[in-house]
Design an enzyme around this catalytic site. Structure first.
Site, PDB file in Angstrom:
ATOM      1  N   ASP A  71       0.859  -1.182   0.000  1.00 46.48           N
ATOM      2  CA  ASP A  71       0.000   0.000   0.000  1.00 46.48           C
ATOM      3  C   ASP A  71       0.898   1.235   0.000  1.00 46.48           C
ATOM      4  OD1 ASP A  71      -1.861   2.152   0.725  1.00 46.48           O
ATOM      5  OD2 ASP A  71      -3.242   0.545   1.270  1.00 46.48           O
ATOM      6  N   CYS A 201     -15.783   5.059  -2.804  1.00 42.97           N
ATOM      7  CA  CYS A 201     -16.462   5.214  -1.515  1.00 42.97           C
ATOM      8  C   CYS A 201     -16.851   6.667  -1.286  1.00 42.97           C
ATOM      9  CB  CYS A 201     -15.550   4.744  -0.385  1.00 42.97           C
ATOM     10  SG  CYS A 201     -15.270   2.969  -0.350  1.00 42.97           S
ATOM     11  N   CYS A 351     -25.725  14.311  -8.388  1.00 38.81           N
ATOM     12  CA  CYS A 351     -24.798  14.004  -7.300  1.00 38.81           C
ATOM     13  C   CYS A 351     -23.386  14.269  -7.820  1.00 38.81           C
ATOM     14  CB  CYS A 351     -24.961  12.574  -6.792  1.00 38.81           C
ATOM     15  SG  CYS A 351     -24.466  11.290  -7.961  1.00 38.81           S
TER      16      CYS A 351
END
Length: 398
Positions: A71, A201, A351
Protein backbone atom coordinates in the site's frame (compact mmCIF):
# COMPACT_ATOMS: atom_id res chain seq x y z
CA UNK A 1 -15.16 -30.08 -2.03
CA UNK A 2 -12.07 -29.56 0.16
CA UNK A 3 -8.75 -28.94 -1.57
CA UNK A 4 -5.22 -30.04 -0.68
CA UNK A 5 -3.44 -27.60 1.64
CA UNK A 6 -1.31 -24.97 -0.07
CA UNK A 7 1.69 -25.24 2.27
CA UNK A 8 3.65 -27.81 4.19
CA UNK A 9 3.64 -27.30 7.97
CA UNK A 10 6.60 -25.99 9.94
CA UNK A 11 8.27 -28.63 12.08
CA UNK A 12 6.95 -27.26 15.38
CA UNK A 13 5.37 -24.25 17.04
CA UNK A 14 7.12 -22.39 19.80
CA UNK A 15 5.69 -22.84 23.28
CA UNK A 16 4.48 -19.23 23.24
CA UNK A 17 2.72 -19.72 19.90
CA UNK A 18 1.12 -22.97 21.08
CA UNK A 19 -0.32 -21.14 24.05
CA UNK A 20 -1.47 -18.19 21.95
CA UNK A 21 -3.25 -20.34 19.35
CA UNK A 22 -4.61 -23.01 21.68
CA UNK A 23 -8.22 -22.45 20.58
CA UNK A 24 -7.17 -23.15 17.00
CA UNK A 25 -5.33 -26.34 17.76
CA UNK A 26 -8.37 -27.67 19.59
CA UNK A 27 -10.44 -27.39 16.40
CA UNK A 28 -10.92 -30.94 15.10
CA UNK A 29 -10.48 -30.09 11.42
CA UNK A 30 -7.67 -27.58 11.89
CA UNK A 31 -5.65 -28.92 14.80
CA UNK A 32 -1.96 -28.49 15.44
CA UNK A 33 -0.94 -29.47 11.92
CA UNK A 34 -3.24 -26.83 10.47
CA UNK A 35 -1.76 -24.25 12.82
CA UNK A 36 1.72 -25.28 11.74
CA UNK A 37 0.66 -24.79 8.13
CA UNK A 38 -0.46 -21.26 8.96
CA UNK A 39 2.90 -20.59 10.56
CA UNK A 40 4.58 -21.70 7.33
CA UNK A 41 2.37 -19.60 5.07
CA UNK A 42 3.14 -16.38 3.22
CA UNK A 43 0.13 -14.22 2.33
CA UNK A 44 0.29 -11.02 0.27
CA UNK A 45 -2.38 -8.45 1.10
CA UNK A 46 -2.83 -5.74 -1.51
CA UNK A 47 -4.33 -2.69 0.17
CA UNK A 48 -4.39 -1.82 3.87
CA UNK A 49 -7.76 -0.06 3.76
CA UNK A 50 -11.34 -1.05 4.45
CA UNK A 51 -10.93 -4.70 3.44
CA UNK A 52 -7.21 -5.08 4.08
CA UNK A 53 -7.60 -3.93 7.69
CA UNK A 54 -9.74 -6.84 8.95
CA UNK A 55 -7.82 -9.25 6.69
CA UNK A 56 -4.54 -8.27 8.33
CA UNK A 57 -6.08 -8.44 11.79
CA UNK A 58 -7.53 -11.89 11.07
CA UNK A 59 -4.41 -13.40 9.51
CA UNK A 60 -1.99 -11.99 12.06
CA UNK A 61 -4.15 -13.19 14.94
CA UNK A 62 -4.50 -16.58 13.25
CA UNK A 63 -0.72 -16.98 13.28
CA UNK A 64 0.15 -16.69 9.57
CA UNK A 65 3.93 -16.71 9.49
CA UNK A 66 4.59 -14.04 6.85
CA UNK A 67 2.49 -11.17 5.58
CA UNK A 68 3.46 -8.87 2.72
CA UNK A 69 1.38 -5.69 2.87
CA UNK A 70 1.35 -3.54 -0.26
CA UNK A 71 0.00 0.00 0.00
CA UNK A 72 1.45 3.39 -0.95
CA UNK A 73 -1.26 5.51 0.68
CA UNK A 74 -1.29 7.48 3.93
CA UNK A 75 -3.99 7.48 6.58
CA UNK A 76 -6.68 10.17 6.36
CA UNK A 77 -9.27 11.04 8.99
CA UNK A 78 -12.08 9.86 6.71
CA UNK A 79 -10.49 6.38 6.60
CA UNK A 80 -11.04 5.71 10.29
CA UNK A 81 -14.77 4.98 9.94
CA UNK A 82 -13.98 1.66 8.24
CA UNK A 83 -10.21 1.08 8.11
CA UNK A 84 -9.85 -0.25 11.64
CA UNK A 85 -6.18 -1.07 11.25
CA UNK A 86 -5.39 2.61 11.82
CA UNK A 87 -5.72 4.99 14.76
CA UNK A 88 -6.28 8.73 15.01
CA UNK A 89 -2.60 9.31 15.71
CA UNK A 90 -1.77 7.51 12.43
CA UNK A 91 -3.29 10.26 10.28
CA UNK A 92 -0.65 11.33 7.78
CA UNK A 93 1.38 8.14 8.29
CA UNK A 94 1.85 5.20 5.92
CA UNK A 95 -1.06 2.74 5.99
CA UNK A 96 1.25 -0.22 5.54
CA UNK A 97 3.09 0.67 8.76
CA UNK A 98 -0.06 0.00 10.78
CA UNK A 99 0.23 -3.68 9.82
CA UNK A 100 3.61 -3.90 11.53
CA UNK A 101 2.15 -2.54 14.76
CA UNK A 102 -0.87 -4.85 14.65
CA UNK A 103 1.25 -7.96 14.07
CA UNK A 104 3.57 -7.02 16.92
CA UNK A 105 0.59 -6.50 19.24
CA UNK A 106 -1.25 -9.70 18.26
CA UNK A 107 1.26 -12.18 16.90
CA UNK A 108 4.91 -11.40 17.64
CA UNK A 109 6.11 -14.30 15.50
CA UNK A 110 4.37 -13.03 12.36
CA UNK A 111 6.83 -11.31 10.03
CA UNK A 112 5.42 -8.35 8.10
CA UNK A 113 7.09 -7.14 4.91
CA UNK A 114 5.96 -3.62 4.04
CA UNK A 115 5.88 -2.55 0.41
CA UNK A 116 5.10 1.17 0.10
CA UNK A 117 4.27 1.02 -3.58
CA UNK A 118 1.27 1.31 -5.86
CA UNK A 119 0.85 -2.05 -7.55
CA UNK A 120 0.62 -1.87 -11.34
CA UNK A 121 1.14 -4.25 -14.29
CA UNK A 122 4.87 -3.52 -14.33
CA UNK A 123 5.65 -4.30 -10.68
CA UNK A 124 2.84 -6.69 -9.70
CA UNK A 125 4.73 -9.95 -10.16
CA UNK A 126 7.75 -8.65 -8.24
CA UNK A 127 5.63 -7.32 -5.34
CA UNK A 128 3.69 -10.59 -5.06
CA UNK A 129 6.71 -12.85 -5.42
CA UNK A 130 6.88 -15.67 -2.88
CA UNK A 131 3.28 -15.44 -1.70
CA UNK A 132 1.33 -18.68 -1.35
CA UNK A 133 -1.93 -16.77 -1.71
CA UNK A 134 -2.90 -13.19 -2.57
CA UNK A 135 -5.76 -11.16 -1.09
CA UNK A 136 -7.04 -8.20 -3.07
CA UNK A 137 -8.40 -5.37 -0.95
CA UNK A 138 -7.88 -2.58 -3.48
CA UNK A 139 -10.44 -0.02 -4.61
CA UNK A 140 -9.72 0.58 -8.30
CA UNK A 141 -10.45 -1.86 -11.09
CA UNK A 142 -7.18 -1.11 -12.87
CA UNK A 143 -5.26 -2.36 -9.82
CA UNK A 144 -7.56 -5.37 -9.47
CA UNK A 145 -6.83 -6.37 -13.06
CA UNK A 146 -3.08 -6.06 -12.45
CA UNK A 147 -3.33 -8.22 -9.30
CA UNK A 148 -5.43 -10.80 -11.14
CA UNK A 149 -3.02 -10.97 -14.09
CA UNK A 150 -0.04 -11.51 -11.78
CA UNK A 151 -1.74 -14.28 -9.81
CA UNK A 152 -2.92 -15.95 -13.02
CA UNK A 153 0.63 -15.95 -14.34
CA UNK A 154 1.99 -17.45 -11.11
CA UNK A 155 -0.89 -19.90 -10.66
CA UNK A 156 -1.62 -18.89 -7.07
CA UNK A 157 -5.13 -18.40 -5.68
CA UNK A 158 -6.58 -14.90 -5.38
CA UNK A 159 -9.11 -14.14 -2.65
CA UNK A 160 -11.23 -11.26 -3.94
CA UNK A 161 -13.84 -9.05 -2.35
CA UNK A 162 -15.60 -5.78 -2.98
CA UNK A 163 -17.87 -3.54 -0.90
CA UNK A 164 -20.02 -0.60 -1.96
CA UNK A 165 -22.66 1.13 0.15
CA UNK A 166 -24.37 -1.80 1.95
CA UNK A 167 -23.58 -4.56 -0.56
CA UNK A 168 -20.63 -6.86 -1.08
CA UNK A 169 -19.22 -9.79 -3.04
CA UNK A 170 -16.58 -12.35 -2.08
CA UNK A 171 -15.07 -15.08 -4.24
CA UNK A 172 -11.84 -16.92 -5.13
CA UNK A 173 -10.09 -16.86 -8.50
CA UNK A 174 -7.47 -19.45 -9.40
CA UNK A 175 -5.90 -20.13 -12.77
CA UNK A 176 -4.29 -23.43 -11.74
CA UNK A 177 -6.40 -25.13 -9.06
CA UNK A 178 -5.88 -28.76 -8.05
CA UNK A 179 -7.09 -31.57 -10.29
CA UNK A 180 -10.86 -31.89 -10.32
CA UNK A 181 -11.42 -28.14 -9.93
CA UNK A 182 -12.03 -25.84 -12.90
CA UNK A 183 -10.08 -22.56 -13.24
CA UNK A 184 -12.05 -19.38 -12.61
CA UNK A 185 -10.61 -15.96 -13.41
CA UNK A 186 -11.52 -12.35 -12.74
CA UNK A 187 -12.56 -11.87 -16.37
CA UNK A 188 -15.13 -14.63 -15.96
CA UNK A 189 -16.91 -12.41 -13.46
CA UNK A 190 -16.08 -9.07 -15.06
CA UNK A 191 -15.27 -9.50 -18.76
CA UNK A 192 -12.67 -7.05 -20.03
CA UNK A 193 -14.20 -3.66 -20.72
CA UNK A 194 -17.49 -4.45 -18.96
CA UNK A 195 -16.96 -2.42 -15.80
CA UNK A 196 -16.73 1.18 -16.98
CA UNK A 197 -16.28 3.94 -14.39
CA UNK A 198 -16.79 2.47 -10.93
CA UNK A 199 -17.85 4.96 -8.22
CA UNK A 200 -15.59 5.28 -5.21
CA UNK A 201 -16.46 5.21 -1.51
CA UNK A 202 -16.34 9.02 -1.60
CA UNK A 203 -19.02 9.01 -4.29
CA UNK A 204 -21.57 6.61 -2.81
CA UNK A 205 -20.33 5.76 0.69
CA UNK A 206 -19.74 2.44 2.41
CA UNK A 207 -20.93 1.04 5.74
CA UNK A 208 -17.82 0.43 7.82
CA UNK A 209 -19.14 -2.68 9.56
CA UNK A 210 -19.70 -4.37 6.17
CA UNK A 211 -15.98 -3.96 5.49
CA UNK A 212 -15.27 -5.84 8.71
CA UNK A 213 -17.69 -8.61 7.73
CA UNK A 214 -16.23 -9.02 4.24
CA UNK A 215 -12.61 -8.75 5.38
CA UNK A 216 -13.22 -11.48 7.96
CA UNK A 217 -14.71 -13.72 5.25
CA UNK A 218 -11.70 -13.10 3.03
CA UNK A 219 -9.30 -13.99 5.84
CA UNK A 220 -11.27 -17.19 6.45
CA UNK A 221 -11.05 -18.08 2.76
CA UNK A 222 -7.28 -17.72 2.93
CA UNK A 223 -7.11 -19.91 6.03
CA UNK A 224 -9.20 -22.68 4.47
CA UNK A 225 -7.04 -22.69 1.34
CA UNK A 226 -3.76 -22.65 3.23
CA UNK A 227 -4.73 -25.49 5.55
CA UNK A 228 -6.87 -27.59 3.18
CA UNK A 229 -10.07 -27.51 5.20
CA UNK A 230 -13.56 -26.43 4.21
CA UNK A 231 -14.86 -25.58 0.73
CA UNK A 232 -13.40 -22.38 -0.74
CA UNK A 233 -15.51 -20.05 -2.89
CA UNK A 234 -13.88 -21.09 -6.16
CA UNK A 235 -16.73 -21.21 -8.68
CA UNK A 236 -19.13 -19.42 -6.36
CA UNK A 237 -19.71 -15.74 -5.64
CA UNK A 238 -21.02 -14.91 -2.18
CA UNK A 239 -23.31 -11.87 -2.38
CA UNK A 240 -24.15 -9.90 0.75
CA UNK A 241 -27.01 -7.46 1.30
CA UNK A 242 -26.30 -5.99 4.70
CA UNK A 243 -29.53 -4.04 5.03
CA UNK A 244 -31.68 -7.16 4.73
CA UNK A 245 -29.13 -9.38 6.53
CA UNK A 246 -29.20 -11.76 3.55
CA UNK A 247 -26.43 -13.74 1.90
CA UNK A 248 -26.72 -15.91 -1.16
CA UNK A 249 -24.49 -17.62 -3.70
CA UNK A 250 -24.29 -17.27 -7.45
CA UNK A 251 -22.44 -19.99 -9.41
CA UNK A 252 -19.57 -18.75 -11.55
CA UNK A 253 -18.17 -20.90 -14.35
CA UNK A 254 -14.82 -20.23 -15.94
CA UNK A 255 -14.78 -19.48 -19.66
CA UNK A 256 -12.54 -22.48 -20.22
CA UNK A 257 -15.41 -24.67 -18.99
CA UNK A 258 -18.41 -22.92 -20.48
CA UNK A 259 -19.06 -19.99 -22.76
CA UNK A 260 -21.95 -19.02 -20.49
CA UNK A 261 -20.82 -16.60 -17.81
CA UNK A 262 -22.57 -15.24 -14.78
CA UNK A 263 -21.60 -11.58 -14.78
CA UNK A 264 -21.80 -9.36 -11.73
CA UNK A 265 -22.57 -5.69 -12.18
CA UNK A 266 -20.23 -3.20 -10.46
CA UNK A 267 -23.12 -2.13 -8.22
CA UNK A 268 -23.05 -5.62 -6.67
CA UNK A 269 -26.26 -6.65 -8.44
CA UNK A 270 -25.80 -10.10 -9.98
CA UNK A 271 -27.20 -10.56 -13.46
CA UNK A 272 -28.92 -13.91 -13.89
CA UNK A 273 -32.22 -15.35 -15.04
CA UNK A 274 -33.48 -15.13 -11.48
CA UNK A 275 -32.37 -11.55 -10.90
CA UNK A 276 -32.61 -9.43 -14.04
CA UNK A 277 -30.71 -6.18 -14.10
CA UNK A 278 -32.60 -2.96 -13.53
CA UNK A 279 -33.54 -0.90 -16.61
CA UNK A 280 -31.18 1.96 -17.39
CA UNK A 281 -31.93 5.31 -15.77
CA UNK A 282 -32.58 8.22 -18.19
CA UNK A 283 -29.75 10.75 -18.32
CA UNK A 284 -29.44 14.34 -19.43
CA UNK A 285 -26.19 15.95 -20.54
CA UNK A 286 -24.74 19.02 -18.85
CA UNK A 287 -25.18 20.92 -22.11
CA UNK A 288 -28.88 20.09 -22.37
CA UNK A 289 -29.54 20.94 -18.74
CA UNK A 290 -27.78 24.28 -19.06
CA UNK A 291 -29.78 25.12 -22.17
CA UNK A 292 -33.02 24.31 -20.35
CA UNK A 293 -32.10 26.47 -17.39
CA UNK A 294 -30.87 29.33 -19.55
CA UNK A 295 -34.10 29.28 -21.56
CA UNK A 296 -36.19 29.36 -18.40
CA UNK A 297 -37.75 25.97 -19.15
CA UNK A 298 -39.51 24.58 -16.08
CA UNK A 299 -37.10 22.05 -14.59
CA UNK A 300 -36.70 20.89 -11.00
CA UNK A 301 -33.04 20.16 -10.23
CA UNK A 302 -32.51 18.17 -7.04
CA UNK A 303 -29.01 17.81 -5.62
CA UNK A 304 -28.78 14.64 -3.48
CA UNK A 305 -25.26 15.18 -2.15
CA UNK A 306 -24.46 15.63 1.52
CA UNK A 307 -24.31 18.98 3.35
CA UNK A 308 -20.51 19.19 3.29
CA UNK A 309 -20.45 18.58 -0.46
CA UNK A 310 -22.96 21.27 -1.40
CA UNK A 311 -21.18 23.81 0.79
CA UNK A 312 -18.85 24.35 -2.17
CA UNK A 313 -21.80 25.25 -4.36
CA UNK A 314 -24.74 23.87 -6.31
CA UNK A 315 -26.22 24.50 -9.73
CA UNK A 316 -28.12 27.78 -9.52
CA UNK A 317 -31.75 27.13 -8.62
CA UNK A 318 -31.19 23.54 -7.50
CA UNK A 319 -32.97 22.18 -4.44
CA UNK A 320 -30.81 20.34 -1.90
CA UNK A 321 -32.30 17.08 -0.67
CA UNK A 322 -29.70 14.63 0.70
CA UNK A 323 -30.14 11.13 -0.65
CA UNK A 324 -31.17 9.71 2.72
CA UNK A 325 -34.04 12.23 2.94
CA UNK A 326 -35.20 11.49 -0.59
CA UNK A 327 -35.18 7.73 -0.01
CA UNK A 328 -37.18 8.19 3.19
CA UNK A 329 -40.01 9.99 1.36
CA UNK A 330 -39.55 9.99 -2.44
CA UNK A 331 -43.04 11.28 -3.28
CA UNK A 332 -43.01 14.01 -0.65
CA UNK A 333 -39.64 15.36 -1.77
CA UNK A 334 -40.97 16.49 -5.14
CA UNK A 335 -44.48 17.48 -4.08
CA UNK A 336 -46.32 19.01 -7.02
CA UNK A 337 -44.03 17.49 -9.64
CA UNK A 338 -44.10 14.65 -12.11
CA UNK A 339 -47.22 12.50 -11.54
CA UNK A 340 -50.43 12.57 -13.58
CA UNK A 341 -52.31 14.62 -11.00
CA UNK A 342 -49.40 17.05 -10.67
CA UNK A 343 -47.53 19.24 -13.12
CA UNK A 344 -45.30 17.70 -15.77
CA UNK A 345 -42.21 19.64 -14.73
CA UNK A 346 -39.13 17.49 -15.47
CA UNK A 347 -37.03 16.37 -12.52
CA UNK A 348 -33.23 16.19 -12.87
CA UNK A 349 -31.19 14.53 -10.11
CA UNK A 350 -27.59 15.50 -9.39
CA UNK A 351 -24.80 14.00 -7.30
CA UNK A 352 -21.01 14.08 -7.56
CA UNK A 353 -20.66 11.51 -10.37
CA UNK A 354 -24.02 9.86 -10.91
CA UNK A 355 -24.51 6.66 -8.83
CA UNK A 356 -26.38 8.31 -5.97
CA UNK A 357 -28.56 10.22 -8.41
CA UNK A 358 -29.37 6.93 -10.18
CA UNK A 359 -30.45 5.40 -6.89
CA UNK A 360 -32.63 8.42 -6.19
CA UNK A 361 -34.13 8.21 -9.69
CA UNK A 362 -35.13 4.58 -9.15
CA UNK A 363 -36.77 5.50 -5.86
CA UNK A 364 -38.75 8.26 -7.57
CA UNK A 365 -39.72 5.91 -10.38
CA UNK A 366 -41.08 3.43 -7.83
CA UNK A 367 -43.15 6.31 -6.41
CA UNK A 368 -44.58 7.08 -9.86
CA UNK A 369 -42.34 10.07 -10.59
CA UNK A 370 -40.26 10.22 -13.75
CA UNK A 371 -36.81 11.75 -13.54
CA UNK A 372 -33.44 11.92 -15.26
CA UNK A 373 -29.88 11.93 -13.94
CA UNK A 374 -27.28 14.53 -14.83
CA UNK A 375 -24.70 12.55 -16.77
CA UNK A 376 -21.32 12.74 -15.04
CA UNK A 377 -22.78 14.66 -12.11
CA UNK A 378 -21.26 17.82 -10.65
CA UNK A 379 -17.81 16.78 -11.81
CA UNK A 380 -18.98 16.96 -15.42
CA UNK A 381 -20.80 20.26 -14.79
CA UNK A 382 -17.78 22.00 -13.26
CA UNK A 383 -15.45 20.53 -15.88
CA UNK A 384 -17.64 22.03 -18.57
CA UNK A 385 -18.52 25.38 -17.02
CA UNK A 386 -16.29 25.88 -14.00
CA UNK A 387 -17.52 27.21 -10.65
CA UNK A 388 -19.04 30.36 -12.15
CA UNK A 389 -22.45 28.72 -12.50
CA UNK A 390 -22.52 27.67 -8.86
CA UNK A 391 -24.00 29.40 -5.88
CA UNK A 392 -23.49 28.87 -2.17
CA UNK A 393 -24.99 25.53 -1.22
CA UNK A 394 -27.64 26.49 1.30
CA UNK A 395 -29.83 23.55 2.17
CA UNK A 396 -33.49 23.79 1.12
CA UNK A 397 -35.85 21.61 3.13
CA UNK A 398 -38.80 20.21 1.23
Amino acid sequence: MPMPPLVEPVEALSSAERARTARHTSLARLGEIGQRRLAAAHVAVVGAGGLGSPVIFGLAAAGVGTLTVIDDDVVEASNLQRQVLHRLEDVGMSKADSAVRVAADLSPETVVHVRRARLNPDNARELLDGADIVIDGTDTFETREAVAAATEARGVPLVWGTVQEFDAQVTVFWSAPPAGHAPVLLRDLYPSGSVGEVPTCADVGVLGSVCLQVGALMATQAITLLTGIGEPLLGRVLVIDALSARQWEVPLRGSAVSSTRTVAAPSSEIESDAAPSAPPVPTISVEELRERLAAGTDTVVIDVREDAEVADGMIAGARHVPLRALLADPAGVVDGVGTPDRTDTPVVLVCRMGPRAERASRALHAAGIDSAVLGGGMLAWTDAYGPSDLRAGAEIRV
